[in-house]
Design a protein around this motif. Structure first.
Motif, mmCIF file in Angstrom:
data_model
loop_
_atom_site.group_PDB
_atom_site.id
_atom_site.type_symbol
_atom_site.label_atom_id
_atom_site.label_comp_id
_atom_site.label_asym_id
_atom_site.label_seq_id
_atom_site.Cartn_x
_atom_site.Cartn_y
_atom_site.Cartn_z
ATOM 1 N N PHE A 25 62.047 55.167 63.838
ATOM 2 C CA PHE A 25 63.284 54.623 64.252
ATOM 3 C C PHE A 25 63.170 53.744 65.353
ATOM 4 C CE2 PHE A 25 64.603 58.281 61.954
ATOM 5 C CZ PHE A 25 65.403 58.071 61.127
ATOM 6 N N ALA A 26 62.350 53.120 65.530
ATOM 7 C CA ALA A 26 61.720 52.053 66.360
ATOM 8 C C ALA A 26 62.910 50.663 66.539
ATOM 9 C CB ALA A 26 60.373 51.429 66.487
ATOM 10 N N ALA A 27 63.356 50.339 65.209
ATOM 11 C CA ALA A 27 64.192 49.530 64.891
ATOM 12 C C ALA A 27 65.638 49.658 65.586
ATOM 13 C CB ALA A 27 64.333 48.949 63.373
ATOM 14 N N ALA A 72 65.280 49.697 69.228
ATOM 15 C CA ALA A 72 65.167 48.357 69.902
ATOM 16 C C ALA A 72 66.605 47.564 69.829
ATOM 17 C CB ALA A 72 64.233 47.417 69.093
ATOM 18 N N VAL A 73 67.436 48.004 68.669
ATOM 19 C CA VAL A 73 68.747 47.355 68.708
ATOM 20 C C VAL A 73 69.543 47.606 69.597
ATOM 21 C CG1 VAL A 73 70.843 47.234 67.274
ATOM 22 C CG2 VAL A 73 68.602 46.757 66.304
ATOM 23 N N VAL A 74 69.687 49.076 69.812
ATOM 24 C CA VAL A 74 70.629 49.589 70.828
ATOM 25 C C VAL A 74 70.094 49.297 72.303
ATOM 26 C CG1 VAL A 74 71.532 51.471 69.411
ATOM 27 C CG2 VAL A 74 69.774 52.003 70.888
ATOM 28 N N HIS A 75 68.864 49.041 72.744
ATOM 29 C CA HIS A 75 68.332 48.478 73.864
ATOM 30 C C HIS A 75 68.677 46.779 73.979
ATOM 31 C CE1 HIS A 75 66.998 52.542 74.200
ATOM 32 N NE2 HIS A 75 67.161 52.493 75.433
ATOM 33 N N PRO A 105 62.508 41.671 60.623
ATOM 34 C CA PRO A 105 63.516 41.944 59.456
ATOM 35 C C PRO A 105 63.711 43.568 59.773
ATOM 36 C CG PRO A 105 60.969 41.597 58.952
ATOM 37 C CD PRO A 105 61.181 41.165 60.345
ATOM 38 N N TYR A 106 62.912 44.226 60.289
ATOM 39 C CA TYR A 106 63.399 45.798 60.370
ATOM 40 C C TYR A 106 64.507 46.036 61.232
ATOM 41 C CZ TYR A 106 58.623 45.948 58.356
ATOM 42 O OH TYR A 106 57.583 45.558 57.824
ATOM 43 N N GLN A 107 64.597 45.199 62.419
ATOM 44 C CA GLN A 107 65.820 45.229 63.123
ATOM 45 C C GLN A 107 66.930 44.639 62.368
ATOM 46 O OE1 GLN A 107 65.751 44.067 67.136
ATOM 47 N NE2 GLN A 107 63.576 44.624 67.471
ATOM 48 N N ALA A 108 66.782 43.574 61.688
ATOM 49 C CA ALA A 108 67.757 43.152 60.834
ATOM 50 C C ALA A 108 68.359 44.081 60.061
ATOM 51 C CB ALA A 108 67.225 41.737 60.261
ATOM 52 N N SER A 109 67.657 44.672 59.243
ATOM 53 C CA SER A 109 68.078 45.740 58.423
ATOM 54 C C SER A 109 68.952 46.799 59.118
ATOM 55 C CB SER A 109 67.276 46.305 57.362
ATOM 56 O OG SER A 109 66.186 46.373 57.899
ATOM 57 N N ALA A 110 68.335 47.198 60.281
ATOM 58 C CA ALA A 110 69.181 48.145 61.089
ATOM 59 C C ALA A 110 70.536 47.709 61.215
ATOM 60 C CB ALA A 110 68.192 48.561 62.385
ATOM 61 N N VAL A 111 70.614 46.252 61.916
ATOM 62 C CA VAL A 111 72.010 45.866 62.291
ATOM 63 C C VAL A 111 72.987 45.680 61.028
ATOM 64 C CG1 VAL A 111 73.088 43.902 63.733
ATOM 65 C CG2 VAL A 111 70.756 44.471 63.901
#
Lengths: 288, 262
Positions: free
Chosen positions: B39-41, B44-47, B222-228
């Motif tokens: 769940f690193a993505a 990273a997003v929420v931080h 790209p991983y964070q992008a899909s999380a957002v």
């Protein structure tokens, strides 16, 4: 009421703020584009910006934009119609319809950059479905049949359907409801087959709604910018992308050309809208 | 259910659900191993400070747009229904114009007209961007409110309120507004969905809103992008289901539910 002209002419006064706002932020910008499209860099009148639109690369951009919009409008309309009809038929459980319309409401509004990313994560080169097919089934959808790539025209069309089909479902479901069950019963009592019912009753009654919806879908795709922007980074030269590229910096040195491109979009959409209004009137004839 | 209906619905379900499920699986891939599950993505997003900052910018902007829309359109539609019904088709026609003037065309015009405007207007999202979004939201707000006003008896309510001694503003706020609350809320949720997703105008006018942040993340991870992306889908979903919930409470009827943030 009878006390004449003066009262009547002042009655609209409280609506003035609204019209002033619409003038400032809708008519003024739209009007300035129309004027700007016919000006040259020195401020004189010219038609050269608009005639340039018929040269490359602009001509191609309009053709590609219109093709993408028309393809996704027609496909979206057909698929949306089939799905909506499947969901509202008498023997389909009611919850399916409610789930479908709720989801369509969300999907029709879920566009832009996130939609592009969702498809990149799914059927992009490293997408979940792409890698699954490649690793588990030894089927590379990019290298072998169907030679699919998201970052081409077909790819953009495939993604646009994600908001086109739901929009069609939302627009057409009420019209399908208007196909009264008695008509179907009456036609089958008279010995008509299912095909004959559709050929002589269903499609003719729905046709104005379907055509109206196709025009709405066309405009919807024609105006779309963000999804194509995130997907193609200019490989597929759609008109909104060309206009955007100008404002990102470095492409043209004549701002009036960008305004002429915007004017061209406006003309295409206005023609569509002129077709839409009479169709809309006709389709209302059958509602009640 | 007939076989063909079943096939169509299953195909539709696949086309619509697979991208969402796949985006989720993509977002929990680990950056190091490219395999499940991390769940690193999301962490990273929420931080990421920009995530909260742009989310806030877009949300505040949405509230501003909703307030301007309501203040501008509610009294107008009220007055039109009460006194000048002749103007109703005029405003209805105006409400079709934003369909002919797509965001990309609108932003070109706005940037041209207001280039020299004072910086409090031209350089702030609460200025030119809010003004543009009010125009984008106007058709949905109008159709929703118009339906709301059609469903109530404006004349009787107004007469009753005024014969009891209420002023115009008091009639509007205390009598009319509670009666069209559902319509106003529905329009507001559509406006929320529009503003939270609008990319074109913000991008060309160079403002850092939430959709711009999503695009920015996509260029680097790209991983964070899909999380957002899923967060964004969630926001749209929340706005639209609130809308439908209101519509259902109001007792069915056609709720406008097409906004569009392409």
């Amino acid at each position: 009421m009878a006390s004449g002209r003066r009262r009547l002419s002042l009655a609209w006064l409280p609506t003035l703020p609204f019209f002033v706002y619409a003038f400032l932020f809708l008519f003024l910008p739209a009007g300035s584009i129309i004027i700007g499209a016919f000006k040259d860099v020195d401020g004189g009148w010219t038609t050269s910006n608009v005639t340039t639109l018929f040269d490359q690369p602009y001509r191609r951009a309009y053709i590609e934009s219109i093709e993408v919009s028309a393809t996704t409008a027609v496909l979206g309309a057909l698929l949306g119609l089939a799905i909506a009809y499947a969901a509202v038929r008498e023997h389909t459980p009611r919850w399916i319809r409610s789930v479908l319309t709720t989801f369509s409401g969300v999907a029709a509004n879920f566009g832009g950059i996130p939609l592009a990313f969702a498809f990149i994560a799914t059927v992009g080169t490293l997408g979940v479905v792409t890698t699954f097919l490649r690793n588990q089934l030894h089927w590379d959808i990019g290298a072998s049949w169907p030679h699919f790539s998201l970052f081409t025209k077909n790819g953009v069309e495939f993604v646009y359907l994600y908001f086109q089909i739901p929009l069609m479902i939302l627009v057409i479901a009420p019209a399908i409801d208007g196909l009264r069950r008695e008509w179907r019963e009456a036609s089958s009592n008279l010995g008509a087959s299912s095909f004959q019912f559709w050929r002589y009753v269903g499609v003719p009654v729905l046709m104005p709604s379907i055509l109206g919806a196709v025009i709405l879908l066309f405009g919807n795709a024609f105006a779309a910018y963000a999804t194509a922007y995130a997907l193609t980074s200019g490989v597929v030269p759609l008109v909104p992308l060309l206009i955007g590229a100008y404002y990102q910096g470095n492409v043209l040195d004549n701002p009036h050309l960008a305004q002429a491109m915007a004017f061209g979009m406006f003309v295409v959409l206005a023609v569509m809208m002129l077709l839409y209004i009479p169709l809309q009137r006709r389709s209302q004839r059958w509602a009640k | 259910m007939s076989a063909s209906a079943f096939v169509w619905l299953v195909l539709a379900g696949l086309y619509f659900l697979v991208p969402l499920v796949a985006t989720f699986f993509f977002s929990i891939r680990s950056v190091q191993t490219n395999k499940c599950c991390s769940f690193a993505a999301y962490t990273a997003v929420v931080h990421n400070g920009d995530f909260w900052h742009t989310l806030r910018v877009s949300f505040v902007l949405a509230l501003e747009v909703i307030v301007i829309c309501l203040v501008l359109i509610v009294p107008t539609v009220y007055w039109v229904h009460l006194k000048v019904p002749k103007l109703r088709p005029v405003i209805g026609f105006l409400a079709l114009i934003p369909f002919v003037v797509p965001p990309i065309v609108m932003v070109v015009g706005l940037l041209k007209v207001y280039r020299g405007a004072p910086s409090w207007f031209y350089d702030r999202p609460s200025g030119i961007l809010a003004a543009a979004y009010v125009i984008l939201a106007f058709p949905y707000m109008f159709f929703s409110l118009d339906a709301g006003f059609r469903a109530i008896d404006v004349h009787t309510l107004t007469e009753a309120s005024q014969s009891l001694g209420a002023s115009w503003p008091r009639t509007l706020v205390k009598v009319i507004l509670p009666n069209i609350r559902a319509a106003a809320l529905a329009g507001s949720f559509l406006a929320l969905a529009i503003v939270m997703g609008e990319f074109t105008i913000a991008n060309l006018a160079q403002f850092h809103t939430f959709p711009i942040f999503i695009q920015f993340v996509g260029e680097s991870d790209p991983y964070q992008a899909s999380a957002v992306t899923l967060v964004s889908f969630g926001i749209t979903w929340l706005a639209m289901s609130s809308l439908l919930f209101i519509g259902r409470k109001r007792g069915g009827g056609a709720t406008t539910q097409i906004a569009g943030a392409r």
